[in-house]
Design a protein around this motif. Structure first.
Motif, PDB file in Angstrom:
ATOM      1  N   VAL A 126       0.868  -1.176   0.000  1.00  0.00           N
ATOM      2  CA  VAL A 126       0.000   0.000   0.000  1.00  0.00           C
ATOM      3  C   VAL A 126       0.909   1.231   0.000  1.00  0.00           C
ATOM      4  N   SER A 127       0.331   2.348  -0.411  1.00  0.00           N
ATOM      5  CA  SER A 127       1.063   3.616  -0.357  1.00  0.00           C
ATOM      6  C   SER A 127       0.255   4.592   0.488  1.00  0.00           C
ATOM      7  N   VAL A 128       0.904   5.631   0.958  1.00  0.00           N
ATOM      8  CA  VAL A 128       0.237   6.678   1.721  1.00  0.00           C
ATOM      9  C   VAL A 128       0.442   7.984   0.964  1.00  0.00           C
ATOM     10  N   GLU A 129      -0.666   8.556   0.505  1.00  0.00           N
ATOM     11  CA  GLU A 129      -0.610   9.785  -0.299  1.00  0.00           C
ATOM     12  C   GLU A 129       0.372   9.623  -1.457  1.00  0.00           C
ATOM     13  N   GLY A 130       0.344   8.427  -2.070  1.00  0.00           N
ATOM     14  CA  GLY A 130       1.184   8.151  -3.229  1.00  0.00           C
ATOM     15  C   GLY A 130       2.626   7.817  -2.927  1.00  0.00           C
ATOM     16  N   GLU A 131       2.998   7.813  -1.668  1.00  0.00           N
ATOM     17  CA  GLU A 131       4.382   7.549  -1.284  1.00  0.00           C
ATOM     18  C   GLU A 131       4.535   6.113  -0.785  1.00  0.00           C
ATOM     19  N   ALA A 187       7.422  -1.414   7.613  1.00  0.00           N
ATOM     20  CA  ALA A 187       7.221  -0.431   8.672  1.00  0.00           C
ATOM     21  C   ALA A 187       5.854  -0.511   9.337  1.00  0.00           C
ATOM     22  N   ALA A 188       4.810  -0.845   8.570  1.00  0.00           N
ATOM     23  CA  ALA A 188       3.456  -0.855   9.132  1.00  0.00           C
ATOM     24  C   ALA A 188       2.542  -1.729   8.295  1.00  0.00           C
ATOM     25  N   ASN A 198      -6.870   7.824  14.136  1.00  0.00           N
ATOM     26  CA  ASN A 198      -6.163   8.496  15.232  1.00  0.00           C
ATOM     27  C   ASN A 198      -4.826   9.079  14.773  1.00  0.00           C
ATOM     28  N   TYR A 199      -4.335   8.604  13.637  1.00  0.00           N
ATOM     29  CA  TYR A 199      -3.056   9.076  13.090  1.00  0.00           C
ATOM     30  C   TYR A 199      -3.262   9.842  11.785  1.00  0.00           C
ATOM     31  N   GLY A 200      -4.499  10.236  11.526  1.00  0.00           N
ATOM     32  CA  GLY A 200      -4.786  10.995  10.312  1.00  0.00           C
ATOM     33  C   GLY A 200      -4.758  10.163   9.055  1.00  0.00           C
ATOM     34  N   LEU A 201      -4.973   8.859   9.196  1.00  0.00           N
ATOM     35  CA  LEU A 201      -4.959   7.947   8.055  1.00  0.00           C
ATOM     36  C   LEU A 201      -6.382   7.529   7.704  1.00  0.00           C
ATOM     37  N   ARG A 202      -6.633   7.372   6.427  1.00  0.00           N
ATOM     38  CA  ARG A 202      -7.940   6.928   5.965  1.00  0.00           C
ATOM     39  C   ARG A 202      -7.755   6.074   4.707  1.00  0.00           C
ATOM     40  N   GLY A 239       4.926  11.703  11.288  1.00  0.00           N
ATOM     41  CA  GLY A 239       4.878  12.570  10.121  1.00  0.00           C
ATOM     42  C   GLY A 239       4.144  11.990   8.930  1.00  0.00           C
ATOM     43  N   VAL A 240       3.336  10.962   9.166  1.00  0.00           N
ATOM     44  CA  VAL A 240       2.596  10.309   8.091  1.00  0.00           C
ATOM     45  C   VAL A 240       1.112  10.562   8.301  1.00  0.00           C
ATOM     46  N   GLY A 241       0.409  10.820   7.228  1.00  0.00           N
ATOM     47  CA  GLY A 241      -1.031  11.003   7.299  1.00  0.00           C
ATOM     48  C   GLY A 241      -1.602  11.053   5.902  1.00  0.00           C
ATOM     49  N   GLY A 242      -2.911  10.924   5.803  1.00  0.00           N
ATOM     50  CA  GLY A 242      -3.567  11.002   4.511  1.00  0.00           C
ATOM     51  C   GLY A 242      -4.181   9.691   4.100  1.00  0.00           C
ATOM     52  N   GLN A 243      -4.420   9.587   2.804  1.00  0.00           N
ATOM     53  CA  GLN A 243      -5.112   8.417   2.277  1.00  0.00           C
ATOM     54  C   GLN A 243      -4.144   7.278   1.984  1.00  0.00           C
TER      55      GLN A 243
END
Length: 167
Positions: free
Chosen positions: A62-67, A106-107, A127-131, A153-157
Motif C-alpha cells: 500500500v502507499s500513503v498519499e502516493g508515497e 514499517a506498518a 487516530n493518526y490521520g490515516l484513511r 509525520g505520516v497522514g492522509g489516504q
C-alpha cells in the motif's frame, strides 16, 4: 496444524477456501490477480496434517498519499468454518507480522472488526490521520506499526493496489 508461506501447490486450496468464505468469489480473484502481477508481498497458509488449506492471510503493498513507505495491507483473511474459534486467524496474523518485521516493513493496515484487530495490537488509523478510500470505514480501518517511527509525520489516504478496486 502448520503455518507456512504459501507455495504454488496451495493455490487451488486457497482459491477454494476464499470462495467458501466470501460471496461472489471476489477475494479469490483478488488474490489470483495480486499473485499473477507480483503484488503479493506475503501469503501464509494454515494447513492440517494432510496439507489441506484451512486458513489463509495475504499482505500486499500500500502507499500513503502516493508515497511508498514499506507498508502493506492485510487482506484477505479467511479460516475454514470447521476450524474457526481455535485462534488460527490470530496465529496467521502474528506469523505475518513477525515475518514482515524481519523483512523490514514499517506498518500494516487492515480493514476489519476493531475489537478483533485491537486485541492484536492494531490501532484506529484515523487516530493518526490515516484513511482509506472506502466510505464509512473510519472505525474499521486499523494500523499496526512494525517500526517504532512508522507513524511519525505520516497522514492522509492509504491506497491499496488497483486490484482492490476491481473485485
Amino acid at each position: 496444524m502448520l503455518i507456512r508461506v504459501e507455495i504454488p501447490i496451495d493455490a487451488p486450496g486457497i482459491d477454494a477456501l476464499l470462495r467458501r468464505n466470501f460471496d461472489g468469489g471476489g477475494e479469490a480473484s483478488l488474490v489470483h490477480a495480486l499473485r499473477e502481477d507480483g503484488q503479493l508481498t506475503l501469503g501464509l497458509v494454515a494447513t492440517d496434517d494432510d496439507g489441506q488449506v484451512m486458513g489463509y492471510v495475504a499482505f500486499s503493498p500500500v502507499s500513503v498519499e502516493g508515497e511508498e513507505l514499506q507498508w502493506v495491507g492485510l487482506a484477505p483473511l479467511a479460516v475454514d468454518e470447521a476450524w474457526r474459534g481455535q485462534g488460527i486467524a490470530r496465529q496467521l496474523i502474528f506469523e505475518g507480522l513477525d515475518s514482515l518485521n524481519e523483512f523490514g516493513y514499517a506498518a500494516v493496515v487492515a480493514l476489519g472488526e476493531p475489537a478483533f484487530y485491537g486485541h492484536l495490537g492494531f490501532e484506529t488509523a484515523a487516530n493518526y490521520g490515516l484513511r482509506c478510500r472506502w466510505p464509512d470505514t473510519e472505525k474499521a480501518f486499523q494500523v499496526h506499526r512494525l517500526a517504532d517511527d512508522a507513524l511519525e509525520g505520516v497522514g492522509g489516504q492509504v491506497e491499496y493496489s488497483d486490484h482492490f478496486n476491481r473485485f
